[in-house]
Scaffold this motif. Structure first.
Motif, PDB file in Angstrom:
ATOM      1  N   ILE A  20      -0.663 120.701   1.513  1.00 11.90           N
ATOM      2  CA  ILE A  20      -1.408 121.821   0.955  1.00 11.90           C
ATOM      3  C   ILE A  20      -0.911 122.005  -0.473  1.00 11.90           C
ATOM      4  CG2 ILE A  20      -1.868 124.296   1.126  1.00 11.90           C
ATOM      5  CD1 ILE A  20      -1.175 123.970   4.154  1.00 11.90           C
ATOM      6  N   GLY A  21      -1.835 122.028  -1.401  1.00 11.15           N
ATOM      7  CA  GLY A  21      -1.482 122.208  -2.805  1.00 11.15           C
ATOM      8  C   GLY A  21      -2.742 122.380  -3.616  1.00 11.15           C
ATOM      9  N   PRO A  22      -2.611 122.875  -4.824  1.00 10.87           N
ATOM     10  CA  PRO A  22      -3.784 123.085  -5.659  1.00 10.87           C
ATOM     11  C   PRO A  22      -4.364 121.765  -6.162  1.00 10.87           C
ATOM     12  CG  PRO A  22      -1.813 123.476  -6.932  1.00 10.87           C
ATOM     13  CD  PRO A  22      -1.366 123.213  -5.525  1.00 10.87           C
ATOM     14  N   ASP A  23      -5.658 121.763  -6.429  1.00 11.90           N
ATOM     15  CA  ASP A  23      -6.260 120.597  -7.070  1.00 11.90           C
ATOM     16  C   ASP A  23      -5.805 120.514  -8.525  1.00 11.90           C
ATOM     17  OD1 ASP A  23      -7.665 119.889  -4.762  1.00 11.90           O
ATOM     18  OD2 ASP A  23      -9.378 121.139  -5.311  1.00 11.90           O
ATOM     19  N   ILE A  24      -5.694 121.695  -9.153  1.00 12.77           N
ATOM     20  CA  ILE A  24      -5.244 121.782 -10.540  1.00 12.77           C
ATOM     21  C   ILE A  24      -4.120 122.811 -10.608  1.00 12.77           C
ATOM     22  CG2 ILE A  24      -5.879 122.389 -12.900  1.00 12.77           C
ATOM     23  CD1 ILE A  24      -8.767 121.567 -12.200  1.00 12.77           C
ATOM     24  N   ALA A  25      -2.971 122.392 -11.120  1.00  9.56           N
ATOM     25  CA  ALA A  25      -1.838 123.293 -11.300  1.00  9.56           C
ATOM     26  C   ALA A  25      -1.839 123.771 -12.742  1.00  9.56           C
ATOM     27  CB  ALA A  25      -0.537 122.579 -10.979  1.00  9.56           C
ATOM     28  N   GLU A  26      -1.875 125.072 -12.934  1.00 14.08           N
ATOM     29  CA  GLU A  26      -1.898 125.616 -14.289  1.00 14.08           C
ATOM     30  C   GLU A  26      -0.567 125.442 -15.006  1.00 14.08           C
ATOM     31  OE1 GLU A  26      -3.323 129.624 -14.291  1.00 14.08           O
ATOM     32  OE2 GLU A  26      -5.129 129.085 -13.188  1.00 14.08           O
TER      33      GLU A  26
END
Length: 157
Positions: free
Chosen positions: A69-75
């Motif tokens: 589980i993780g973001p598609d795009i990390a800011e």
């Protein structure tokens, strides 16, 4: 800034108390991961997923029993939230490997039979990369991967 006599005495009493605590061995020690039981330095010096698998002594196999589980795009690459879960019975360790980081293995969690193989943490990523969720089950490494895009510097600043 002028201090009152009372303020000076309070500062002096606090410093004296700290000195007594330090000499009595009551001050906390620094905890280092390298001092932990079972620390495997070469594992965290590995430069690729293949190196991690070789050191763990297991054959990597892609599996649906492991999820990431993780973001598609990390800011911000300095704080990327990632979770790893294994549904495979007998999971003894979970790991997070970032393909393009200077040191690939960013986290390892050892499991016991009483543990639920489900962890979440924040990792640091140098750049856009594949992130591997790895579960060690016996002599096999089950894994899945996800590309996470980084828009603001992480490991490199």
């Amino acid at each position: 800034m002028n201090q009152t006599r009372r303020q000076v005495m309070q500062i002096g009493a606090g410093a004296a108390a700290m000195g007594v605590a330090a000499t009595a061995g009551l001050m906390p020690n620094i905890a280092l991961a390298a001092d932990a039981p079972g620390w495997n330095a070469p594992l965290f010096e590995a430069k690729s997923f293949a190196d991690v698998a070789k050191i763990w002594g297991a054959t990597p196999t892609e599996s649906t029993d492991v999820s990431i589980i993780g973001p598609d795009i990390a800011e911000n690459g300095a704080v990327v939230p990632v979770g790893v879960k294994s549904n495979a019975a007998g999971t003894t360790a979970l790991g997070i490997v970032v393909e393009k980081n200077p040191t690939s293995l960013v986290a390892q969690f050892n499991m016991t039979d009483a543990s639920v193989p489900n962890v979440a943490t924040r990792i640091k990523m140098a750049q856009t990369s594949n992130v591997y969720a790895v579960a060690k089950v016996g002599d096999k490494l089950l894994y899945t991967k996800k590309e996470i895009k980084v828009t603001l510097g992480g490991c490199g600043g």
